[in-house]
Design a protein around this motif. Sequence first.
Motif, mmCIF file in Angstrom:
data_model
loop_
_atom_site.group_PDB
_atom_site.id
_atom_site.type_symbol
_atom_site.label_atom_id
_atom_site.label_comp_id
_atom_site.label_asym_id
_atom_site.label_seq_id
_atom_site.Cartn_x
_atom_site.Cartn_y
_atom_site.Cartn_z
ATOM 1 N N UNK A 98 -21.337 37.276 -43.132
ATOM 2 C CA UNK A 98 -22.266 37.742 -42.097
ATOM 3 C C UNK A 98 -23.116 36.576 -41.591
ATOM 4 N N UNK A 99 -23.681 36.794 -40.422
ATOM 5 C CA UNK A 99 -24.648 35.858 -39.839
ATOM 6 C C UNK A 99 -25.887 36.667 -39.470
ATOM 7 N N UNK A 100 -27.045 36.080 -39.732
ATOM 8 C CA UNK A 100 -28.307 36.646 -39.254
ATOM 9 C C UNK A 100 -28.773 35.795 -38.081
ATOM 10 N N UNK A 101 -29.343 36.456 -37.075
ATOM 11 C CA UNK A 101 -29.913 35.751 -35.929
ATOM 12 C C UNK A 101 -31.353 36.195 -35.727
ATOM 13 N N UNK A 102 -32.185 35.267 -35.310
ATOM 14 C CA UNK A 102 -33.558 35.568 -34.910
ATOM 15 C C UNK A 102 -33.687 35.233 -33.442
ATOM 16 N N UNK A 103 -34.340 36.097 -32.670
ATOM 17 C CA UNK A 103 -34.298 35.896 -31.227
ATOM 18 C C UNK A 103 -35.610 36.160 -30.509
ATOM 19 N N UNK A 104 -35.596 35.801 -29.234
ATOM 20 C CA UNK A 104 -36.765 35.928 -28.379
ATOM 21 C C UNK A 104 -37.109 37.373 -28.058
ATOM 22 N N UNK A 105 -36.212 38.303 -28.317
ATOM 23 C CA UNK A 105 -36.507 39.711 -28.039
ATOM 24 C C UNK A 105 -37.258 40.380 -29.192
ATOM 25 N N UNK A 106 -37.827 39.539 -30.097
ATOM 26 C CA UNK A 106 -38.676 40.012 -31.198
ATOM 27 C C UNK A 106 -37.900 40.759 -32.273
ATOM 28 N N UNK A 107 -36.603 40.464 -32.405
ATOM 29 C CA UNK A 107 -35.794 41.112 -33.431
ATOM 30 C C UNK A 107 -34.954 40.078 -34.172
ATOM 31 N N UNK B 154 -38.673 35.929 -33.045
ATOM 32 C CA UNK B 154 -38.269 35.699 -34.433
ATOM 33 C C UNK B 154 -37.634 34.308 -34.460
ATOM 34 N N UNK B 155 -38.362 33.376 -35.052
ATOM 35 C CA UNK B 155 -38.004 31.965 -34.961
ATOM 36 C C UNK B 155 -37.295 31.430 -36.190
ATOM 37 N N UNK C 41 -39.174 35.016 -40.049
ATOM 38 C CA UNK C 41 -40.476 34.507 -39.647
ATOM 39 C C UNK C 41 -40.563 34.557 -38.142
ATOM 40 N N UNK C 42 -41.753 34.843 -37.635
ATOM 41 C CA UNK C 42 -41.886 34.973 -36.190
ATOM 42 C C UNK C 42 -43.139 34.268 -35.683
ATOM 43 N N UNK C 43 -43.172 34.087 -34.373
ATOM 44 C CA UNK C 43 -44.300 33.412 -33.742
ATOM 45 C C UNK C 43 -45.589 34.233 -33.824
#
Length: 172
Positions: free
Chosen positions: A96-105, A128-129, A143-145
């Motif tokens: 699996x891969x996890x992604x963190x993105x600009x859509x706050x998820x 989510x950075x 972790x997020x901004x």
Amino acid sequence: AVAFSPDGRTLATGDSKGIVQLWSVATHKQIRVIHASGPVYSLAFSPDGRTLATGGVSNSTQVQLWDVATGRPTGTLSDGQTWDVYSLAFSPDGSAIATGSADETARLWDLATRKEIGTPLSGATNTVSSVAFSPNGQILATGSFDDRIRLWDVATGQQIGETLFNGDNFSV
């Protein structure tokens, strides 16, 4: 963006022009160049070192997968939306891969099917950075901004415990 291969012999770098370069750590020589579809904010090698994932500014493809040996694309991870990927992490077993993105998820993706696992992990109030799997692959940290860290049960997609605050106003 930068990432070492699992054996430490190769360094991948990505830039705002979508150019990914693979470098020999021993010789400091370029091994190959890969052209991603847009700016690259994040890179991750699979645990076996055979696949490189790139994430960045999206125009419909969130994550591109590349064969490290040839530099050729091997697939994409996309839900048809357009959101920017700021962080990537392979699960320890490479499934699996996890992604963190600009859509706050954050999202979890099954590499065999190239489909999203469950629903997006939400709760952040900003990008989510950063994403990281625990060594056993059972917990995902995000972790997020918004200065918050969340722990997630990978199997259920549920948040574990309270949100951790990573700001100035905390006590030990």
